[in-house]
Design a protein around this motif. Structure first.
Motif, PDB file in Angstrom:
ATOM      1  N   LYS A   9       0.834  -1.206   0.000  1.00 42.98           N
ATOM      2  CA  LYS A   9       0.000   0.000   0.000  1.00 42.98           C
ATOM      3  C   LYS A   9       0.873   1.262   0.000  1.00 42.98           C
ATOM      4  O   LYS A   9       0.560   2.244  -0.667  1.00 42.98           O
ATOM      5  N   MET A  10       1.996   1.221   0.727  1.00 39.23           N
ATOM      6  CA  MET A  10       2.891   2.379   0.784  1.00 39.23           C
ATOM      7  C   MET A  10       3.597   2.577  -0.557  1.00 39.23           C
ATOM      8  O   MET A  10       3.788   3.716  -1.000  1.00 39.23           O
ATOM      9  N   ILE A  11       3.986   1.495  -1.206  1.00 37.62           N
ATOM     10  CA  ILE A  11       4.590   1.592  -2.541  1.00 37.62           C
ATOM     11  C   ILE A  11       3.597   2.264  -3.489  1.00 37.62           C
ATOM     12  O   ILE A  11       3.966   3.183  -4.235  1.00 37.62           O
ATOM     13  N   ASP A  12       2.338   1.827  -3.442  1.00 39.41           N
ATOM     14  CA  ASP A  12       1.310   2.450  -4.276  1.00 39.41           C
ATOM     15  C   ASP A  12       1.144   3.927  -3.931  1.00 39.41           C
ATOM     16  O   ASP A  12       1.024   4.776  -4.819  1.00 39.41           O
ATOM     17  N   PHE A  13       1.159   4.248  -2.642  1.00 43.52           N
ATOM     18  CA  PHE A  13       0.999   5.626  -2.169  1.00 43.52           C
ATOM     19  C   PHE A  13       2.072   6.542  -2.759  1.00 43.52           C
ATOM     20  O   PHE A  13       1.785   7.676  -3.133  1.00 43.52           O
ATOM     21  N   TYR A  14       3.298   6.048  -2.852  1.00 43.81           N
ATOM     22  CA  TYR A  14       4.401   6.870  -3.353  1.00 43.81           C
ATOM     23  C   TYR A  14       4.380   7.060  -4.872  1.00 43.81           C
ATOM     24  O   TYR A  14       5.189   7.824  -5.411  1.00 43.81           O
ATOM     25  N   ASP A  15       3.487   6.376  -5.555  1.00 47.57           N
ATOM     26  CA  ASP A  15       3.182   6.658  -6.956  1.00 47.57           C
ATOM     27  C   ASP A  15       4.429   6.767  -7.849  1.00 47.57           C
ATOM     28  O   ASP A  15       4.620   7.740  -8.565  1.00 47.57           O
ATOM     29  N   GLY A  16       5.306   5.772  -7.736  1.00 49.06           N
ATOM     30  CA  GLY A  16       6.466   5.729  -8.621  1.00 49.06           C
ATOM     31  C   GLY A  16       7.669   6.528  -8.173  1.00 49.06           C
ATOM     32  O   GLY A  16       8.667   6.583  -8.899  1.00 49.06           O
ATOM     33  N   ASN A  17       7.633   7.148  -6.994  1.00 42.10           N
ATOM     34  CA  ASN A  17       8.793   7.900  -6.507  1.00 42.10           C
ATOM     35  C   ASN A  17       9.802   6.901  -5.945  1.00 42.10           C
ATOM     36  O   ASN A  17       9.730   6.498  -4.775  1.00 42.10           O
ATOM     37  N   LEU A  18      10.740   6.501  -6.789  1.00 43.10           N
ATOM     38  CA  LEU A  18      11.679   5.439  -6.440  1.00 43.10           C
ATOM     39  C   LEU A  18      12.533   5.789  -5.224  1.00 43.10           C
ATOM     40  O   LEU A  18      12.809   4.930  -4.385  1.00 43.10           O
ATOM     41  N   HIS A  19      12.954   7.043  -5.109  1.00 43.01           N
ATOM     42  CA  HIS A  19      13.759   7.439  -3.940  1.00 43.01           C
ATOM     43  C   HIS A  19      12.983   7.198  -2.649  1.00 43.01           C
ATOM     44  O   HIS A  19      13.506   6.608  -1.697  1.00 43.01           O
ATOM     45  N   ASP A  20      11.738   7.666  -2.581  1.00 39.13           N
ATOM     46  CA  ASP A  20      10.943   7.493  -1.366  1.00 39.13           C
ATOM     47  C   ASP A  20      10.675   6.017  -1.079  1.00 39.13           C
ATOM     48  O   ASP A  20      10.723   5.585   0.074  1.00 39.13           O
ATOM     49  N   ILE A  21      10.397   5.251  -2.118  1.00 35.72           N
ATOM     50  CA  ILE A  21      10.148   3.818  -1.947  1.00 35.72           C
ATOM     51  C   ILE A  21      11.403   3.121  -1.428  1.00 35.72           C
ATOM     52  O   ILE A  21      11.361   2.378  -0.442  1.00 35.72           O
ATOM     53  N   ASP A  22      12.527   3.358  -2.081  1.00 40.99           N
ATOM     54  CA  ASP A  22      13.781   2.743  -1.638  1.00 40.99           C
ATOM     55  C   ASP A  22      14.124   3.146  -0.215  1.00 40.99           C
ATOM     56  O   ASP A  22      14.572   2.317   0.586  1.00 40.99           O
ATOM     57  N   HIS A  23      13.904   4.415   0.125  1.00 45.58           N
ATOM     58  CA  HIS A  23      14.236   4.909   1.461  1.00 45.58           C
ATOM     59  C   HIS A  23      13.429   4.169   2.531  1.00 45.58           C
ATOM     60  O   HIS A  23      13.992   3.647   3.489  1.00 45.58           O
ATOM     61  N   PHE A  24      12.111   4.120   2.375  1.00 41.99           N
ATOM     62  CA  PHE A  24      11.333   3.481   3.430  1.00 41.99           C
ATOM     63  C   PHE A  24      11.608   1.984   3.505  1.00 41.99           C
ATOM     64  O   PHE A  24      11.607   1.405   4.598  1.00 41.99           O
ATOM     65  N   LEU A  25      11.873   1.346   2.371  1.00 38.34           N
ATOM     66  CA  LEU A  25      12.193  -0.084   2.410  1.00 38.34           C
ATOM     67  C   LEU A  25      13.513  -0.336   3.154  1.00 38.34           C
ATOM     68  O   LEU A  25      13.622  -1.307   3.918  1.00 38.34           O
ATOM     69  N   LYS A  26      14.497   0.535   2.967  1.00 41.67           N
ATOM     70  CA  LYS A  26      15.762   0.394   3.692  1.00 41.67           C
ATOM     71  C   LYS A  26      15.564   0.657   5.178  1.00 41.67           C
ATOM     72  O   LYS A  26      16.091  -0.094   6.019  1.00 41.67           O
ATOM     73  N   VAL A  27      14.816   1.691   5.525  1.00 41.38           N
ATOM     74  CA  VAL A  27      14.569   1.971   6.946  1.00 41.38           C
ATOM     75  C   VAL A  27      13.823   0.798   7.578  1.00 41.38           C
ATOM     76  O   VAL A  27      14.167   0.353   8.680  1.00 41.38           O
ATOM     77  N   TRP A  28      12.818   0.284   6.884  1.00 44.65           N
ATOM     78  CA  TRP A  28      12.082  -0.869   7.402  1.00 44.65           C
ATOM     79  C   TRP A  28      13.015  -2.072   7.601  1.00 44.65           C
ATOM     80  O   TRP A  28      12.960  -2.738   8.638  1.00 44.65           O
ATOM     81  N   SER A  29      13.892  -2.325   6.638  1.00 47.58           N
ATOM     82  CA  SER A  29      14.809  -3.462   6.752  1.00 47.58           C
ATOM     83  C   SER A  29      15.724  -3.329   7.968  1.00 47.58           C
ATOM     84  O   SER A  29      15.913  -4.295   8.720  1.00 47.58           O
ATOM     85  N   TYR A  30      16.286  -2.156   8.164  1.00 50.21           N
ATOM     86  CA  TYR A  30      17.149  -1.948   9.328  1.00 50.21           C
ATOM     87  C   TYR A  30      16.356  -1.997  10.622  1.00 50.21           C
ATOM     88  O   TYR A  30      16.807  -2.573  11.621  1.00 50.21           O
ATOM     89  N   ALA A  31      15.171  -1.397  10.644  1.00 46.39           N
ATOM     90  CA  ALA A  31      14.347  -1.441  11.859  1.00 46.39           C
ATOM     91  C   ALA A  31      13.987  -2.881  12.208  1.00 46.39           C
ATOM     92  O   ALA A  31      14.065  -3.282  13.387  1.00 46.39           O
ATOM     93  N   LYS A  32      13.601  -3.653  11.210  1.00 42.54           N
ATOM     94  CA  LYS A  32      13.270  -5.065  11.429  1.00 42.54           C
ATOM     95  C   LYS A  32      14.474  -5.810  11.991  1.00 42.54           C
ATOM     96  O   LYS A  32      14.375  -6.526  12.995  1.00 42.54           O
ATOM     97  N   LEU A  33      15.618  -5.630  11.360  1.00 41.22           N
ATOM     98  CA  LEU A  33      16.850  -6.285  11.801  1.00 41.22           C
ATOM     99  C   LEU A  33      17.209  -5.896  13.239  1.00 41.22           C
ATOM    100  O   LEU A  33      17.462  -6.768  14.083  1.00 41.22           O
ATOM    101  N   ILE A  34      17.232  -4.607  13.513  1.00 38.58           N
ATOM    102  CA  ILE A  34      17.631  -4.147  14.843  1.00 38.58           C
ATOM    103  C   ILE A  34      16.647  -4.655  15.895  1.00 38.58           C
ATOM    104  O   ILE A  34      17.059  -5.167  16.946  1.00 38.58           O
TER     105      ILE A  34
END
Length: 164
Positions: A9-34
């Motif tokens: 749903k968040m990917i859809d929300f960002y409507d093709g903004n690759l920077h924003d999509i990549d950013h939140f996916l990286k933050v989510w990955s690190y948050a999950k890991l930590i």
């Protein structure tokens, strides 16, 4: 809704903004890991991961409304947007309220009131440091002054080669 459903749903929300999509996916990955490495409880982990996914939800609005997406404006606008976005997600009102609080404070390091908040700050910093090429001195100072988890201390040393 599962975390993967919220991510989609968040990917859809960002409507093709690759920077924003990549950013939140990286933050989510690190948050999950930590969170997993720090063995936080499953409810806190769920709130943390959802907050990591939606933490920058205000960026598109802020760019339109203010001409930029600085932290102050993100915090001002983000909480309400997160509440609206998460309606019907299956999260409880308490969980949505906590996610909204985290989104509305994710640039404020002097009000940290829980491990979910701490880890969100740390995960977002790791990603921002890489994306913006923060100096070793900046990273070392953040590590010394703000990091509370052993996992993030280790990640900063490994990723950015500080403290060696």
């Amino acid at each position: 809704m599962s975390i993967s459903g919220i991510i989609q749903k968040m990917i859809d929300f960002y409507d093709g903004n690759l920077h924003d999509i990549d950013h939140f996916l990286k933050v989510w990955s690190y948050a999950k890991l930590i969170g997993e490495q720090e063995s936080i409880d499953s409810e806190t982990q769920r709130v943390l991961e959802v907050a990591a996914v939606v933490h920058d939800i205000a960026c598109p609005l802020c760019r339109r409304k203010y001409g930029q997406a600085d932290g102050r404006h993100q915090e001002l606008e983000g909480g309400a947007l997160a509440v609206e976005f998460l309606q019907g997600s299956g999260l409880s009102k308490t969980e949505i309220a906590r996610v909204a609080y985290l989104v509305a404070h994710h640039h404020t390091v002097d009000a940290i009131d829980g491990i979910d908040y701490q880890i969100l700050i740390e995960a977002d910093y790791i990603v921002n440091a890489g994306e913006s090429a923060y100096s070793a001195a900046n990273i070392t100072r953040f590590d010394r002054e703000y990091v509370k988890t052993e996992t993030t201390h280790a990640l900063l040393r490994s990723i950015f080669k500080i403290g060696e």
